[in-house]
Design an enzyme around this catalytic site. Structure first.
Site, PDB file in Angstrom:
ATOM      1  N   LYS A  22       0.834  -1.216   0.000  1.00  0.00           N
ATOM      2  CA  LYS A  22       0.000   0.000   0.000  1.00  0.00           C
ATOM      3  C   LYS A  22       0.869   1.267   0.000  1.00  0.00           C
ATOM      4  CE  LYS A  22      -1.945   1.582   4.044  1.00  0.00           C
ATOM      5  NZ  LYS A  22      -1.608   3.002   4.318  1.00  0.00           N
ATOM      6  N   ASN A  23       1.792   1.326   0.936  1.00  0.00           N
ATOM      7  CA  ASN A  23       2.533   2.579   1.090  1.00  0.00           C
ATOM      8  C   ASN A  23       3.593   2.794   0.016  1.00  0.00           C
ATOM      9  OD1 ASN A  23       0.900   3.169   3.202  1.00  0.00           O
ATOM     10  ND2 ASN A  23       2.371   2.632   4.799  1.00  0.00           N
ATOM     11  N   ARG A  92      -4.310   9.791   3.741  1.00  0.00           N
ATOM     12  CA  ARG A  92      -3.138  10.624   3.946  1.00  0.00           C
ATOM     13  C   ARG A  92      -2.437  10.896   2.613  1.00  0.00           C
ATOM     14  NH1 ARG A  92      -1.026  14.184   7.458  1.00  0.00           N
ATOM     15  NH2 ARG A  92       1.218  14.195   7.304  1.00  0.00           N
ATOM     16  N   CYS A 116      -6.335  11.714  12.155  1.00  0.00           N
ATOM     17  CA  CYS A 116      -7.072  10.495  12.431  1.00  0.00           C
ATOM     18  C   CYS A 116      -6.704   9.988  13.807  1.00  0.00           C
ATOM     19  CB  CYS A 116      -6.825   9.446  11.363  1.00  0.00           C
ATOM     20  SG  CYS A 116      -5.216   8.717  11.470  1.00  0.00           S
ATOM     21  N   ARG A 121      -1.125  14.376  12.777  1.00  0.00           N
ATOM     22  CA  ARG A 121      -0.586  14.278  11.433  1.00  0.00           C
ATOM     23  C   ARG A 121      -0.625  15.598  10.641  1.00  0.00           C
ATOM     24  NH1 ARG A 121      -2.251   8.458   9.073  1.00  0.00           N
ATOM     25  NH2 ARG A 121      -0.252   8.689   8.048  1.00  0.00           N
ATOM     26  N   PRO A 122       0.058  16.606  11.122  1.00  0.00           N
ATOM     27  CA  PRO A 122       0.110  17.875  10.379  1.00  0.00           C
ATOM     28  C   PRO A 122       0.967  17.743   9.117  1.00  0.00           C
ATOM     29  CG  PRO A 122       1.612  17.946  12.244  1.00  0.00           C
ATOM     30  CD  PRO A 122       0.903  16.618  12.326  1.00  0.00           C
ATOM     31  N   ILE A 123       0.992  18.773   8.288  1.00  0.00           N
ATOM     32  CA  ILE A 123       1.825  18.730   7.072  1.00  0.00           C
ATOM     33  C   ILE A 123       2.810  19.905   7.037  1.00  0.00           C
ATOM     34  CG2 ILE A 123       0.268  17.339   5.647  1.00  0.00           C
ATOM     35  CD1 ILE A 123      -0.617  19.986   4.304  1.00  0.00           C
ATOM     36  N   ASP A 305       3.711   0.684  12.158  1.00  0.00           N
ATOM     37  CA  ASP A 305       2.565   0.016  11.530  1.00  0.00           C
ATOM     38  C   ASP A 305       2.418  -1.445  11.964  1.00  0.00           C
ATOM     39  OD1 ASP A 305       2.105   2.391  10.251  1.00  0.00           O
ATOM     40  OD2 ASP A 305       2.901   1.766   8.316  1.00  0.00           O
ATOM     41  N   ILE A 327       6.490   7.306  17.093  1.00  0.00           N
ATOM     42  CA  ILE A 327       6.156   7.985  15.823  1.00  0.00           C
ATOM     43  C   ILE A 327       4.822   8.729  15.913  1.00  0.00           C
ATOM     44  CG2 ILE A 327       5.826   7.694  13.317  1.00  0.00           C
ATOM     45  CD1 ILE A 327       8.629   6.873  14.138  1.00  0.00           C
ATOM     46  N   ARG A 397      -8.832  -0.808   4.056  1.00  0.00           N
ATOM     47  CA  ARG A 397      -7.999   0.266   3.494  1.00  0.00           C
ATOM     48  C   ARG A 397      -6.623  -0.260   3.107  1.00  0.00           C
ATOM     49  NH1 ARG A 397      -8.137   5.852   6.654  1.00  0.00           N
ATOM     50  NH2 ARG A 397      -6.422   6.035   5.193  1.00  0.00           N
TER      51      ARG A 397
HETATM   52  N1  EPU Z   1       4.731  14.889  11.031  1.00  0.00           N
HETATM   53  C1  EPU Z   1       4.680  16.226  11.357  1.00  0.00           C
HETATM   54  N2  EPU Z   1       4.637  17.127  10.322  1.00  0.00           N
HETATM   55  C2  EPU Z   1       4.643  16.741   9.011  1.00  0.00           C
HETATM   56  C3  EPU Z   1       4.684  15.370   8.700  1.00  0.00           C
HETATM   57  C4  EPU Z   1       4.728  14.466   9.738  1.00  0.00           C
HETATM   58  O1  EPU Z   1       4.684  16.605  12.530  1.00  0.00           O
HETATM   59  O2  EPU Z   1       4.604  17.620   8.139  1.00  0.00           O
HETATM   60  C5  EPU Z   1       4.748  13.896  12.121  1.00  0.00           C
HETATM   61  C6  EPU Z   1       3.506  13.014  12.101  1.00  0.00           C
HETATM   62  O3  EPU Z   1       2.410  13.617  12.760  1.00  0.00           O
HETATM   63  C7  EPU Z   1       3.996  11.761  12.778  1.00  0.00           C
HETATM   64  C8  EPU Z   1       5.466  11.681  12.327  1.00  0.00           C
HETATM   65  O4  EPU Z   1       5.823  12.994  11.905  1.00  0.00           O
HETATM   66  O5  EPU Z   1       3.922  11.902  14.162  1.00  0.00           O
HETATM   67  C9  EPU Z   1       5.741  10.713  11.205  1.00  0.00           C
HETATM   68  O6  EPU Z   1       4.865  10.944  10.125  1.00  0.00           O
HETATM   69  P1  EPU Z   1       5.245  10.591   8.604  1.00  0.00           P
HETATM   70  O7  EPU Z   1       5.110  11.848   7.812  1.00  0.00           O
HETATM   71  O8  EPU Z   1       6.523   9.861   8.565  1.00  0.00           O
HETATM   72  O9  EPU Z   1       4.082   9.592   8.233  1.00  0.00           O
HETATM   73  P2  EPU Z   1       3.165   9.634   6.947  1.00  0.00           P
HETATM   74  O10 EPU Z   1       3.952   9.907   5.742  1.00  0.00           O
HETATM   75  O11 EPU Z   1       1.983  10.444   7.233  1.00  0.00           O
HETATM   76  C10 EPU Z   1       3.523   7.106   6.350  1.00  0.00           C
HETATM   77  C11 EPU Z   1       2.635   5.913   6.153  1.00  0.00           C
HETATM   78  C12 EPU Z   1       2.084   5.467   7.489  1.00  0.00           C
HETATM   79  C13 EPU Z   1       3.256   5.126   8.401  1.00  0.00           C
HETATM   80  C14 EPU Z   1       4.177   6.342   8.543  1.00  0.00           C
HETATM   81  C15 EPU Z   1       5.418   6.072   9.377  1.00  0.00           C
HETATM   82  C16 EPU Z   1       1.733   6.235   3.933  1.00  0.00           C
HETATM   83  C17 EPU Z   1       0.563   6.551   3.074  1.00  0.00           C
HETATM   84  N3  EPU Z   1       1.542   6.268   5.250  1.00  0.00           N
HETATM   85  O12 EPU Z   1       2.692   8.119   6.905  1.00  0.00           O
HETATM   86  O13 EPU Z   1       1.314   4.308   7.249  1.00  0.00           O
HETATM   87  O14 EPU Z   1       2.777   4.763   9.671  1.00  0.00           O
HETATM   88  O15 EPU Z   1       4.595   6.766   7.232  1.00  0.00           O
HETATM   89  O16 EPU Z   1       6.141   5.034   8.859  1.00  0.00           O
HETATM   90  O17 EPU Z   1       2.811   5.946   3.439  1.00  0.00           O
HETATM   91  C18 EPU Z   1      -0.346   2.707   7.688  1.00  0.00           C
HETATM   92  O18 EPU Z   1      -0.013   2.157   6.633  1.00  0.00           O
HETATM   93  O19 EPU Z   1      -1.132   2.195   8.521  1.00  0.00           O
HETATM   94  C19 EPU Z   1       0.199   4.027   7.990  1.00  0.00           C
HETATM   95  C20 EPU Z   1      -0.314   4.820   8.914  1.00  0.00           C
END
Ligand code: EPU
Length: 416
Positions: A22-23, A92, A116, A121-123, A305, A327, A397
């Site tokens: 998926k990811n 996401r 969620c 999960r901010p950006i 995960d 995380i 999902r």
């Molecule tokens: N974070 C911030 N600001 C940002 C981005 C992230 O504070 O701009 C924080 C997040 O809130 C979190 C941490 O940094 O606490 C890590 O987030 P990351 O951005 O690495 O995660 P993601 O890209 O949103 C992907 C996977 C997740 C997986 C995480 C960590 C996808 C679509 N999703 O999420 O997968 O848990 O990396 O490895 O690739 C799942 O498959 O169940 C899933 C949640």
């Protein structure tokens, strides 16, 4: 409402094939619009998050076909740079279209991807890094606009690792003017796979150090055919289930090189693993030991995960364990449900303390999110009696056929 019914206590046996990741596939779908030519992705999982992402690609004008695990995307005409669909808030990966829309059209308007139950999960990191590449953001309440007068290569130093932000920057840098250097970047296998896919499309991406990439922007990319790698989290979920049930199973198409942190845990539990050319044989007959302490971490650490699934297994291990989630700040929602099944667990801040019980008891429980839902399936397989898991749309999902797979391995499990 989607409900899975499981009658626990049966050992697993036999073999199943692991679905595509998926990811890994989600950012590749976003990347497909960086070219005007057709992309073909094989080994794609038929899961809800992929369907949602394909709907978003259709919304911006792509022609899309998805049959028998093969996705064909024709992005020759992109008619919009705005995503309006409500569904974009539920996945996401909709935010992944930010980097690729900027690369293709220099403009994007997207809803904020929803928070969620696993955390806020901010950006902010995505935005800060892209700003360094010349992107200007206008932040609304529900959505935001990003635009640039041509993306420019930049020096991007990640003070916090983010998988999604790294992927967005790589997508944006592929067609940017000049060189982008990403430092301190996350190195999850899915990021590496995205780089391999982009390289095949013609991108120039070098890994210059352990957590450093150099990307030299090119003028255009070409359409390619690419096989999506197998899903390490699905493979890990099934291995943990087999260990919990002291069973021997064979999993075909397992990305074992990416799974060493889980393998070392499984070995500590008492399982043995044999990696063969086309899969992994797991022998779990002695996998009863508790692992006293484990913390989740970015790759190559133990993946967040798999945290909920591992916690479910530890509820009946021989000894206590402590799990630390580093995380996501709120990834223990499943604990309440596991407690309904008799588990002895306590959350304190980022830590989860588990005292083992003799056995879990079947109950009616509710999935709150994807991986927690999978953990409840494992718990149901381990428990005495019947377990009903409500809200299983969450599981769909990310797991293509969790019910069919466990049935194939001999479990008493069905959709209700
Ligand atoms: N974070 C911030 N600001 C940002 C981005 C992230 O504070 O701009 C924080 C997040 O809130 C979190 C941490 O940094 O606490 C890590 O987030 P990351 O951005 O690495 O995660 P993601 O890209 O949103 C992907 C996977 C997740 C997986 C995480 C960590 C996808 C679509 N999703 O999420 O997968 O848990 O990396 O490895 O690739 C799942 O498959 O169940 C899933 C949640």
């Amino acid at each position: 409402m989607k409900i899975i019914e499981v009658t626990g206590g049966r050992a697993l046996s036999g073999s199943v094939r692991i679905q595509g990741s998926k990811n890994a596939v989600l950012p590749m779908l976003a990347a497909s619009i960086l070219t005007e030519q057709k992309t073909i992705l094989t080994n794609c999982p038929h899961i809800q998050d992929v369907y949602t992402m394909l709907d978003l690609l259709k919304e911006i004008g792509c022609r899309v076909k998805f049959e028998n695990h093969v996705i064909e995307i024709d992005p020759s005409v992109i008619t919009a740079c705005e995503i309006k669909q409500e569904s974009a808030r539920s996945v996401r990966s909709s935010v992944m279209l930010l980097g690729s829309l900027l690369g293709r059209l220099q403009r994007a308007k997207l809803p904020y991807p929803g928070g969620c139950v696993i955390g806020k999960r901010p950006i902010n990191i995505h935005m800060e890094m892209l700003e360094k590449m010349g992107v200007v953001f206008e932040k609304g309440k529900e959505s935001f606009t990003a635009c640039s007068n041509g993306l420019k290569g930049a020096e991007l130093v990640f003070y916090t690792k983010s998988v999604g932000a790294a992927e967005n920057c790589i997508l944006a840098a592929a067609l940017a003017q000049g060189v982008t250097r990403l430092k301190g970047v996350a190195i999850e296998p899915e990021i590496m796979e995205l780089c391999s896919f982009l390289r095949k499309m013609g991108a120039v991406i070098l890994r210059t150090d352990y957590d450093e990439f150099l990307i030299k922007g090119v003028k255009r990319l070409r359409g390619v055919e690419f096989r999506v790698p197998p899903d390490r989290i699905v493979a890990g979920t099934y291995m943990l289930a087999a260990a919990a049930l002291r069973s021997e199973i064979y999993l075909e198409d397992v990305p074992f090189a990416q799974m060493q942190s889980l393998f070392s845990l499984l070995k500590k539990m008492g399982a043995t693993l044999e990696c063969r050319q086309d899969g992994v044989l797991l022998q779990g007959k002695d996998a009863h030991c508790a692992v006293p302490y484990i913390r989740t971490a970015n790759y190559p650490g133990f993946p967040t995960d798999l945290q909920s699934q591992f916690a479910a297994v530890m509820t009946v291990a021989d000894g206590s364990s402590v799990i630390e989630e580093t995380i996501f700040e709120a990834r223990y929602k499943t604990v309440l449900e596991l407690k309904k099944m008799g588990a002895d667990m306590r959350v304190k801040g980022r830590r989860l303390y588990i005292n083992p019980v003799h056995h879990l008891i079947g109950a009616q429980v509710k999935a709150e999110e994807l991986r927690g839902g999978a953990a409840l399936v494992i718990a149901g397989l381990m428990a005495q009696g019947k377990t009903e898991i409500l809200n299983c749309h969450f599981i769909e999902r990310g797991y293509e056929d969790i019910v069919g797979d466990f049935k194939m391995l001999g479990s008493t499990i069905s959709w209700k």
